[in-house]
Motif scaffolding. Structure first.
Motif, PDB file in Angstrom:
ATOM      1  N   PHE A   1     -26.615 -60.169 -15.546  1.00  0.00           N
ATOM      2  CA  PHE A   1     -27.083 -60.603 -14.225  1.00  0.00           C
ATOM      3  C   PHE A   1     -28.253 -61.575 -14.351  1.00  0.00           C
ATOM      4  N   ASN A   2     -28.524 -62.276 -13.247  1.00  0.00           N
ATOM      5  CA  ASN A   2     -29.708 -63.117 -13.102  1.00  0.00           C
ATOM      6  C   ASN A   2     -29.964 -63.317 -11.621  1.00  0.00           C
ATOM      7  N   ILE A   3     -31.199 -63.654 -11.272  1.00  0.00           N
ATOM      8  CA  ILE A   3     -31.569 -63.893  -9.871  1.00  0.00           C
ATOM      9  C   ILE A   3     -32.256 -65.251  -9.775  1.00  0.00           C
ATOM     10  N   TYR A   4     -31.717 -66.106  -8.924  1.00  0.00           N
ATOM     11  CA  TYR A   4     -32.309 -67.408  -8.618  1.00  0.00           C
ATOM     12  C   TYR A   4     -32.859 -67.353  -7.194  1.00  0.00           C
ATOM     13  N   SER A   5     -33.894 -68.137  -6.928  1.00  0.00           N
ATOM     14  CA  SER A   5     -34.365 -68.314  -5.561  1.00  0.00           C
ATOM     15  C   SER A   5     -34.655 -69.797  -5.350  1.00  0.00           C
ATOM     16  N   PHE A   6     -34.511 -70.247  -4.113  1.00  0.00           N
ATOM     17  CA  PHE A   6     -34.631 -71.689  -3.874  1.00  0.00           C
ATOM     18  C   PHE A   6     -35.293 -71.976  -2.538  1.00  0.00           C
ATOM     19  N   GLY A   7     -35.870 -73.159  -2.483  1.00  0.00           N
ATOM     20  CA  GLY A   7     -36.413 -73.734  -1.257  1.00  0.00           C
ATOM     21  C   GLY A   7     -36.289 -75.227  -1.443  1.00  0.00           C
ATOM     22  N   SER A   8     -37.420 -75.936  -1.520  1.00  0.00           N
ATOM     23  CA  SER A   8     -37.369 -77.359  -1.872  1.00  0.00           C
ATOM     24  C   SER A   8     -37.042 -77.529  -3.354  1.00  0.00           C
ATOM     25  N   GLY A   9     -37.436 -76.545  -4.157  1.00  0.00           N
ATOM     26  CA  GLY A   9     -37.061 -76.470  -5.563  1.00  0.00           C
ATOM     27  C   GLY A   9     -36.393 -75.125  -5.804  1.00  0.00           C
ATOM     28  N   TYR A  10     -36.277 -74.732  -7.084  1.00  0.00           N
ATOM     29  CA  TYR A  10     -35.680 -73.424  -7.354  1.00  0.00           C
ATOM     30  C   TYR A  10     -36.343 -72.775  -8.559  1.00  0.00           C
ATOM     31  N   GLU A  11     -36.204 -71.436  -8.641  1.00  0.00           N
ATOM     32  CA  GLU A  11     -36.758 -70.644  -9.727  1.00  0.00           C
ATOM     33  C   GLU A  11     -35.679 -69.673 -10.201  1.00  0.00           C
TER      34      GLU A  11
ATOM     35  N   GLU B   1     -32.983 -76.546  -0.016  1.00  0.00           N
ATOM     36  CA  GLU B   1     -32.243 -77.415  -0.925  1.00  0.00           C
ATOM     37  C   GLU B   1     -31.409 -76.538  -1.861  1.00  0.00           C
ATOM     38  N   ILE B   2     -30.161 -76.306  -1.469  1.00  0.00           N
ATOM     39  CA  ILE B   2     -29.295 -75.375  -2.187  1.00  0.00           C
ATOM     40  C   ILE B   2     -28.455 -76.057  -3.256  1.00  0.00           C
ATOM     41  N   LEU B   3     -28.299 -77.373  -3.168  1.00  0.00           N
ATOM     42  CA  LEU B   3     -27.389 -78.073  -4.064  1.00  0.00           C
ATOM     43  C   LEU B   3     -27.862 -78.024  -5.522  1.00  0.00           C
ATOM     44  N   GLN B   4     -29.152 -78.244  -5.771  1.00  0.00           N
ATOM     45  CA  GLN B   4     -29.651 -78.318  -7.148  1.00  0.00           C
ATOM     46  C   GLN B   4     -29.549 -76.980  -7.886  1.00  0.00           C
ATOM     47  N   PRO B   5     -29.960 -75.852  -7.268  1.00  0.00           N
ATOM     48  CA  PRO B   5     -29.778 -74.585  -7.996  1.00  0.00           C
ATOM     49  C   PRO B   5     -28.311 -74.271  -8.266  1.00  0.00           C
ATOM     50  N   LEU B   6     -27.436 -74.631  -7.339  1.00  0.00           N
ATOM     51  CA  LEU B   6     -26.011 -74.419  -7.589  1.00  0.00           C
ATOM     52  C   LEU B   6     -25.540 -75.243  -8.786  1.00  0.00           C
ATOM     53  N   LYS B   7     -25.969 -76.497  -8.864  1.00  0.00           N
ATOM     54  CA  LYS B   7     -25.592 -77.339 -10.004  1.00  0.00           C
ATOM     55  C   LYS B   7     -26.091 -76.729 -11.317  1.00  0.00           C
ATOM     56  N   HIS B   8     -27.309 -76.194 -11.290  1.00  0.00           N
ATOM     57  CA  HIS B   8     -27.855 -75.578 -12.504  1.00  0.00           C
ATOM     58  C   HIS B   8     -27.046 -74.346 -12.911  1.00  0.00           C
ATOM     59  N   ILE B   9     -26.720 -73.501 -11.923  1.00  0.00           N
ATOM     60  CA  ILE B   9     -25.942 -72.287 -12.216  1.00  0.00           C
ATOM     61  C   ILE B   9     -24.582 -72.663 -12.800  1.00  0.00           C
ATOM     62  N   TYR B  10     -23.935 -73.631 -12.188  1.00  0.00           N
ATOM     63  CA  TYR B  10     -22.603 -74.026 -12.650  1.00  0.00           C
ATOM     64  C   TYR B  10     -22.657 -74.681 -14.040  1.00  0.00           C
ATOM     65  N   SER B  11     -23.808 -75.231 -14.408  1.00  0.00           N
ATOM     66  CA  SER B  11     -23.927 -75.885 -15.717  1.00  0.00           C
ATOM     67  C   SER B  11     -24.114 -74.877 -16.851  1.00  0.00           C
ATOM     68  N   GLN B  12     -24.459 -73.633 -16.514  1.00  0.00           N
ATOM     69  CA  GLN B  12     -24.671 -72.615 -17.538  1.00  0.00           C
ATOM     70  C   GLN B  12     -23.335 -72.135 -18.104  1.00  0.00           C
ATOM     71  N   PRO B  13     -23.189 -72.059 -19.423  1.00  0.00           N
ATOM     72  CA  PRO B  13     -21.920 -71.597 -19.992  1.00  0.00           C
ATOM     73  C   PRO B  13     -21.622 -70.153 -19.580  1.00  0.00           C
ATOM     74  N   CYS B  14     -20.362 -69.891 -19.231  1.00  0.00           N
ATOM     75  CA  CYS B  14     -19.961 -68.538 -18.844  1.00  0.00           C
ATOM     76  C   CYS B  14     -19.906 -67.639 -20.080  1.00  0.00           C
ATOM     77  N   ILE B  15     -20.146 -66.355 -19.867  1.00  0.00           N
ATOM     78  CA  ILE B  15     -20.128 -65.371 -20.952  1.00  0.00           C
ATOM     79  C   ILE B  15     -18.691 -64.879 -21.124  1.00  0.00           C
ATOM     80  N   PRO B  16     -18.142 -64.916 -22.338  1.00  0.00           N
ATOM     81  CA  PRO B  16     -16.749 -64.486 -22.538  1.00  0.00           C
ATOM     82  C   PRO B  16     -16.508 -63.069 -22.023  1.00  0.00           C
TER      83      PRO B  16
END
Length: 774
Positions: free
Chosen positions: A325-335, A367-382
């Motif tokens: 698991f992981n938890i992201y949060s976002f506004g103008s930027g993301y963490e 600003e939801i687009l950038q955190p989504l792009k970052h999440i999708y760029s992370q390699p999936c775990i087999p």
């Protein structure tokens, strides 16, 4: 100084919109909505009234007309730029004109321009749309009339410009709303509920298959109007065949019959009882300024962000051992809490919960687009399928970009979305879930977020349905063209809709069959539905319009995906289909020009922006710190520039004393107990647990059977308390209780029966051992 008359905006300008009347007709799970907007110009000069307002994101707008005096003008659908030019030309020549168009960024925002309304003149605008009702976790069908339009955050550098919205607090909206609904179904109507006050439900026949209901007097524009409709035996697959339009060209979509198939797959209980013990769960939490708003006016201290924190607690306690698991949060930027997803353990759970407790609505815009792009760029775990949970109040301007990104990554990510509070964009929330193969939920009014989110976690923990295929068995003289995109997700008890065009002639007694095949946990399954090809009566062209809307949305998405790689053929096809079906699209608009008025309208045209309600219970926290979007090509060329403020300046002007915020209410007893549970599912025997159970540490220690293990005793006590005192919230704690029961069974501990008996005595309950899953 001129003496103003009539109702005024905050800028003391007269508002030409006087009232909105909405009539809803629900037939089974399809809704037809007719809105009448009544305008009156009480000024001494001609007006152009501009009203930006929300509609359901999946609505098919299919009629637009205007009545001025005794003159009725029915609008036509035309290519958007042509419609705008025709509107501008009409105003320039002193004619009256009306333009209705969809936003380029989000399909749930429309702009209505009423041009050249002479002094003393009245106009009545009629707008009609059809939409399907979504199925909720409790089997209710949800209809939402969006009344609140919150300003949408437009990220810097995103495609296109945003929609300019003149919004005022709900209490200052200077026009009234009346709303009535008629419901009919082949099955009896059990009840109709709402987040707004309703007059009593009136049944129209003895078998209770028809009923009417209306908003109670004094409705305030502080919320969307939400209806939840419940039928007996709701999960019945159906097929409705609708005859084509006699005047349409044979072989065209509108000329042929169209069928709407509703499927409710039922999965074997043996498969449904098994929960996945693997997966990667990524939680994306909105922490923009507007998440500081109360969820509802009646509970001022329950903010969207505080409810989200409590929800994350339940989610983290309910995850299975062995997952990631992981938890992201976002506004103008993301963490993010961890650089990449981590294995779920006691240590990682505790580390995450510490960060969750500190979360506030303090990250600016949405600003939801950038955190989504970052999440999708992370390699999936087999062998750990990724499940994405997105929580947002939906005040997003670049909706189509976000949905396109979700679709692009749907092969490796399943997306569950949650719209929080009034005014959440239905296009964003439903679109993310639909394209991401997940499920959407809306949390409004007095809803608790937790049970709805836990329902979605149950879906996420179900074995994934794969290898989905749909086949048709029809008479040889009938051919089928499927209008809907392929089905990518199936969930227990959730409806799947398929629209298809049927070409050819057949006998009235002819039948068809549609078969859905899929694989679930390695077991091949199928559901079949036989249906009559004889057209249903009194459906109008509702099914055709919904089918056309479905195909239009798919083509629009294809056009965005392949922009610059094609010769414009897809856009031309959308325009042709939109004009032919009379259903709006992002490339077309409704245009009506009153060519009968013999006298040209004299004098300069003055623009009046109709204010839209926004929820503004606590301005300090409810504003995202980002500027209002700039005027857009979405607006007609003739619209004059008008004075704007910025959300940023409003935000700066009201942030005075953050420390003066009201004290937080005491911790909910259920959440207190849940917070003490370990990642493995057990509880520790300590004073904190005793306090959560309402006992002293001495009482708990003294009641423990002599040979019982301390953790086994503590865990059984917690389970007894949940079953004995919190059955009304079982949806919230059921998964973590199952984990606790599984842990207990794995201990093979002696004295379980003795512990249950002693625990019942201590807590004053009578919970059976079997009820605890032991």
């Amino acid at each position: 100084m001129m003496n103003r008359c009539g109702l005024l905006t905050l800028q003391k300008e007269p508002v030409p919109l006087k009232s909105i009347e909405v009539e809803l007709e629900v037939r089974d799970h399809v809704a037809t909505v007719v809105s009448t907007l009544n305008y009156e110009n009480k000024e001494d000069k001609p007006l152009e009234a501009v009203f930006v307002f929300p509609l359901p994101g999946d609505a098919a707008v299919c009629h637009f007309s205007a009545k001025i005096g005794q003159t009725q003008i029915v609008a036509e659908v035309k290519e958007k730029q042509k419609a705008r030019e025709e509107y501008d030309d009409a105003l320039s020549s002193g004619q009256q004109a009306f333009l209705l168009e969809e936003s380029d960024q989000s399909p749930d925002i429309f702009s209505l321009s009423v041009g050249s309304l002479p002094p003393g003149e009245s106009a009545s605008i009629r707008l009609e749309y059809v939409t399907e009702l979504s199925v909720q976790a409790d089997d209710g069908l949800r209809f939402c009339l969006p009344a609140v339009l919150n300003p949408r955050y437009q990220p810097q550098g995103s495609e296109g410009a945003g929609v300019q919205v003149t919004s005022v607090p709900a209490s200052l909206v200077p026009y009234s709303l009346s709303f009535s609904a008629r419901v009919s179904s082949p099955r009896p109507i059990s009840k109709v509920e709402s987040n707004c006050s309703l007059d009593p439900l009136q049944y129209l026949n003895t078998d209770q298959t028809q009923a009417t209901v209306k908003l109670a007097a004094g409705h305030k524009f502080d919320r969307d109007v939400e209806l939840l409709i419940y039928y007996k035996d709701a999960h019945q697959p159906t097929a409705v065949v609708e005859a084509g339009q006699a005047s349409a060209e044979p072989g065209s979509l509108m000329g042929d019959s169209v069928v709407m198939v509703s499927l409710y797959p039922e999965f074997p209980q043996s498969v449904m009882s098994s929960m996945a013990s693997c997966g990667e769960f990524v939680f994306l939490m909105d922490r923009s300024g507007s998440m500081g708003c109360p969820i509802t006016n009646s509970k001022q201290q329950e903010t969207r962000i505080s409810s989200a924190r409590d929800t994350l607690l339940l989610l983290l306690k309910s995850l299975p051992m062995g997952c990631y698991f992981n938890i992201y949060s976002f506004g103008s930027g993301y963490e993010h809490i961890f650089p990449k997803s981590v294995e779920y353990s006691q240590q990682t759970m505790e580390e995450a919960l510490k960060k969750v407790e500190q979360m506030e609505a303090n990250l600016g815009g949405t600003e939801i687009l950038q955190p989504l792009k970052h999440i999708y760029s992370q390699p999936c775990i087999p062998n750990q399928p990724r499940q994405l949970f997105v929580f947002t109040d939906g005040e997003v301007g670049n909706t189509k970009e976000v949905i396109d990104l979700v679709k692009k990554n749907s092969g490796s990510h399943r997306c569950f979305s949650f719209g929080i509070g009034e005014g959440a964009s239905s296009a964003l929330i439903n679109g993310m879930a639909k394209e991401g193969g997940g499920h959407a939920q809306f949390i409004t009014g007095t809803d608790r977020m937790q049970p709805k989110v836990m329902q979605s976690l149950r879906f996420a923990l179900q074995p994934a349905v794969v290898d989905i295929s749909v086949t048709w068995d029809l008479p040889k003289e009938v051919s089928v063209t499927v209008l809907s995109p392929p089905i990518t997700a199936l969930f227990q008890g959730q409806r799947s809709l398929i629209y298809a065009q049927l070409s050819g002639q057949c006998s009235e007694a002819a039948e068809g069959c549609v078969t859905v095949k899929y694989s679930l946990a390695g077991h091949p399954s199928e559901n079949q539905l036989h249906f009559s090809l004889s057209p249903a009566e009194d459906t109008g062209l509702t099914v055709h319009r919904l089918g056309a809307r479905t195909l239009i949305r798919s083509l629009e998405m294809d056009e965005r995906e392949n922009r610059g790689q094609q010769d414009g053929g897809v856009k031309e096809k959308v325009v042709q289909l939109s004009v032919q079906s009379g259903v709006s699209s992002s490339f077309t608009a409704f245009i009506a020009v009153n060519k009968d008025n013999s006298e040209m309208i004299q004098g300069p045209l003055v623009r009046r922006n109709i204010p839209t309600p926004r929820k503004m219970a606590r301005p300090m926290l409810c504003m995202d710190a980002a500027p209002f979007p700039a005027p857009s090509a979405f607006m007609p060329n003739s619209m004059a520039k008008c004075e704007r403020t910025t959300k940023e300046s409003i935000f700066r002007g009201v942030v005075h004393d953050m420390a003066a915020a009201p004290e937080q209410p005491p911790r909910d007893p259920l959440l207190h107990l849940v917070s003490l549970q370990g990642a493995s599912g057990c509880w520790l025997l300590d004073p904190a647990l005793a306090t959560a159970l309402g006992k002293t540490n001495e009482e708990v220690e003294k009641s423990k059977p002599e040979k019982a293990n301390s953790e086994v005793w503590a865990t059984i006590l917690a389970l007894i308390w949940l079953h004995g005192f919190k059955m009304d919230a079982k949806d919230e704690w059921e998964l973590l209780a199952m984990k606790a029961a599984s842990w207990l069974r794995a201990q093979n501990a002696p004295c379980v029966t003795e512990c249950v008996d002693a625990g019942n005595v201590l807590l004053g309950c009578s919970v059976k051992k079997e009820a605890l899953g032991l």
